[in-house]
Design an enzyme around this catalytic site. Structure first.
Site, short mmCIF file in Angstrom:
data_model
loop_
_atom_site.label_atom_id
_atom_site.label_comp_id
_atom_site.label_asym_id
_atom_site.label_seq_id
_atom_site.Cartn_x
_atom_site.Cartn_y
_atom_site.Cartn_z
N ASP A 129 -4.35 -0.58 9.82
CA ASP A 129 -5.42 0.32 10.24
C ASP A 129 -6.65 0.13 9.34
OD1 ASP A 129 -4.76 1.47 7.84
OD2 ASP A 129 -3.95 3.32 8.69
N ASP A 156 -1.12 -1.30 5.74
CA ASP A 156 -1.06 -0.79 7.12
C ASP A 156 -2.05 -1.54 8.00
OD1 ASP A 156 0.78 1.10 6.41
OD2 ASP A 156 -0.69 2.71 6.10
N GLU A 170 0.84 -1.19 0.00
CA GLU A 170 0.00 0.00 0.00
C GLU A 170 0.88 1.25 0.00
OE1 GLU A 170 -2.18 0.14 3.63
OE2 GLU A 170 -3.02 2.13 3.25
N ASP A 213 -7.96 1.90 6.85
CA ASP A 213 -7.69 2.06 5.42
C ASP A 213 -6.95 0.86 4.87
OD1 ASP A 213 -8.94 4.35 4.84
OD2 ASP A 213 -7.13 5.60 4.62
#
Ligand code: 0RA
Length: 653
Positions: free
Chosen positions: A520, A518, A440, A522
């Site tokens: 998280d 990541d 990403e 997103d």
């Protein structure tokens, strides 16, 4: 010697002789458990439960049982209780032991005594409850039969006692309790509620009229009640299709098309529904086993679908002005269907032995399905028109997609030219060791490039969100830069002359395809978009075990020169306690970008220390449903799922 005595002695002789055989049989199971139950990981562990439940389902299909309870006990042992006739406990002359003991100790003994009955169930490996016995430190059988309660205990397949009468009863049934052997199941001995719930839900849909209750005694609510679910289906596959379709686009026909019949001695049940989505969701089963490789029953279904619809469309003149051909695929776009047949002697073929080979089944399903569908179309002209219109749209879209696809594939795979500019390839061309990381963002991509072992690790940064293939028509996929790059980097192509959706893995350039995002919200959204893409467009990559998810650590705990990475809050707390609270520094990693190249290598990329999660599809129908829900239009179910699974968007359904 009296004849009575002779008889007794003969019994004893036969008994010990047959026992030696039995122990050799069960010893083989303990020596090579994977040969009998698939593997000794999480899958094999759960397989033990299915093997026992299958026996109760058989008893239900024979018409003697309608209630099955599966309980996960506090100690991770399992109890399966049914209200069938109870396994017979009487002496079995030929085997020289009780019938109960034969069932529990002789491989494949299952329904041997009940010749007349129609044993159709039986797990994928169909090995029977004796395998479960061999692989358990403790197995207790309790039989309620003829007013008496019988009990026998085993350990690692060997009886610890004779069949004993331990009480009276006025009901009938069988309860098998077993505790998997930790010496065999070294990786995990912990049962997962969700995995068992998914299978029992599936079994309830596949076998209408049977009550299945799952209870987890390890988990209790405030009032002390254990976690429990009841699965029951009155309408069988129609309810299954309704369940699968609940979150997928708009229905385009009024009713679910349903048939439940017997054709040429083969019980055939089919349910289908069309919606306005672009994906095909057809699931087939033989004797309650998900035939992921398809086979003759699926062929029969497809033939009937194509021929019957085509004939209707031609007869009604709707195809008159069409300038292009219609292919088999076009009849299945937006289709959700489940096909279930029961076959007395199934021949399973294919790599994973989940492809039905019995030729006679193709004709049986074809005839049953043609008749029912033809009838439905005659009775429901409005629905018939809606389906044909959908098929025409699908054919149009396929033509548009083919042009786009061929343009991309001509430029890349076929000419061998032009790997994407953003790909930092590895030097080795040995596919068996090569890995590609889809990362990403450009910045994390840069760090990964510095941190990797370039000999066998390739890095491909992906910018922003990739296209949601669940909601896009295929031609848009071929116009999308990120997706085009993924295809080119991987070296795979889609579509042959015969099958526009076939995936060609011959030129696959990497053994491991690793999604690295990541930790998280997103990041997990991007990972889910990528998984959706692989699941819908490159499913064979998942089925062949090529797709992985990297797991970067969440924390770095430091004290002086000591440093430890942590992947969970508990690890963080444990290590903090170990270090002592003074002078401790805890760093929370929010993204890959917060790590330097060395840290990223140490924690997430180095094969010796990293944690990779392999993406598997345990239950294809459930995975299908979850992808439609996560990526589709309807917000409420998605929110509910995400809240329930807030920790992790885990898709190994
Ligand atoms: C063979 C014969 C009979 C019942 C069963 C097997 C049986 C096996 C299992 C395994 C789990 N639950 C079960 N329930 C029944 C019945 C023979 C008779 O009563 O005539």
């Amino acid at each position: 010697m009296s004849t009575e005595q002779e008889k007794v002695m003969k019994h004893e002789e036969e008994y010990s002789a047959s026992n030696i055989q039995v122990l050799e049989g069960l010893e083989a199971v303990r020596k090579r458990p994977a040969m009998y139950i698939g593997d000794i990981g999480e899958k094999g562990l759960h397989h033990l439960v299915y093997e026992v439940v299958d026996n109760s389902i058989d008893e239900a299909l024979a018409g003697y049982c309608n209630d099955i309870y599966v309980t996960i006990n506090e100690d991770n042992s399992i109890s399966v209780k049914d209200n069938g006739r109870g396994i017979p406990t009487d002496w079995h002359e030929k085997e020289g032991k009780s019938a109960l003991e034969v069932v529990l100790t002789v491989l494949h003994a299952g329904g041997k005594f009940d010749k007349g009955s129609y044993k159709v169930s039986g797990g994928l490996h169909g090995v029977g409850v004796s395998c479960v016995n061999a692989l358990s430190t403790l197995l207790v059988a309790e039989i309620h039969r003829g007013g008496k309660i019988y009990k026998q205990t085993y350990s690692k397949g060997a009886p610890m006692s004779k069949v004993e009468i331990v009480g009276d009863c006025d009901d009938r049934g069988t309860t098998i309790t077993f505790k998997p052997d930790a010496e065999i199941f070294t990786l995990t001995q912990e049962y997962k509620y969700e995995i068992l719930a998914n299978r029992l839900r599936e079994l309830a849909f596949l076998n209408k009229g049977i009550h299945l209750t799952l209870t987890d005694k390890r988990v209790k609510d405030e009032e002390g009640n254990p976690l429990s679910d009841h699965f029951y289906s009155e309408y069988g596959l129609s309810e299954f299709v309704e369940y699968l379709d609940a979150t997928r686009g708009q229905k385009i026909i009024e009713n679910i098309i349903y048939l439940d019949t017997e054709e040429g001695g083969v019980p055939v049940e089919v349910a289908m529904q069309y919606n306005d989505s672009y994906s095909e969701n057809v699931h087939s089963y033989v004797n309650n086993i998900n035939t992921i490789e398809g086979g003759t029953h699926l062929t029969g279904f497809r033939h009937a679908l194509t021929r019957t619809l085509k004939k209707y469309a031609e007869d009604s003149g709707m195809l008159a002005k069409l300038k292009f051909d219609i292919s088999g695929d076009d009849f299945r776009e937006g289709l959700t269907a489940v096909i279930s047949v029961k076959v007395a002697e199934p021949q399973f073929e294919g790599q994973t032995k989940t492809k039905l080979g019995n030729d006679e089944v193709a004709g049986a399903v074809n005839r049953a399905m043609s008749a029912a569908l033809g009838h439905y179309l005659e009775e429901n002209p409005k629905d018939a028109k809606a389906i044909v219109q959908k098929v025409i749209l699908a054919a149009q879209a396929r033509h548009a997609a083919r042009n786009a696809r061929e343009a991309v594939q001509r430029k890349t795979v076929l000419s061998g030219a032009g790997l994407p500019g953003k790909l930092a390839d590895c030097t080795s061309r040995d596919r068996s060791i090569a890995e590609i990381f889809f990362v990403e963002g450009d910045s994390a991509g840069g760090t990964a490039k510095q941190g990797r072992d370039r000999n066998f690790q390739a890095i491909m940064p992906l910018r922003g969100k990739i296209l949601n293939v669940e909601k896009a028509q295929e031609h848009r996929m071929w116009e999308n830069e990120e997706i085009k790059n993924m295809f080119t980097a991987l070296g795979v192509s889609i579509g042959t002359a015969e099958d526009s959706k076939a995936l060609n893995l011959e030129k696959l350039r990497y053994d491991k395809i690793i999604i690295m995002t990541d930790a998280d919200v997103d990041g997990s959204h991007i990972a889910t978009l990528m998984l959706t893409f692989f699941f819908r467009k490159m499913k064979a990559l998942i089925e062949n075990g090529h797709i992985y998810i990297a797991t970067p650590p969440l924390y770095l705990v430091k004290k002086g020169k000591q440093e430890r990475y942590c992947w969970t809050d508990k690890e963080r707390d444990d290590i903090s306690a170990e270090f002592g609270s003074k002078g401790i520094h805890i760093q929370r990693y929010k993204g890959l970008g917060e790590m330097n190249a060395q840290q990223l290598w140490d924690t997430t990329m180095n094969p010796d220390t990293r944690i990779l999660r392999q993406v598997t599809v345990e239950n294809a129908a459930e995975a299908d449903r979850i992808f439609s829900m996560l990526m589709g239009d309807e917000v409420p179910p998605r929110r509910e799922f995400i809240e329930k699974n807030a920790h992790y968007a885990n898709i190994d359904a």
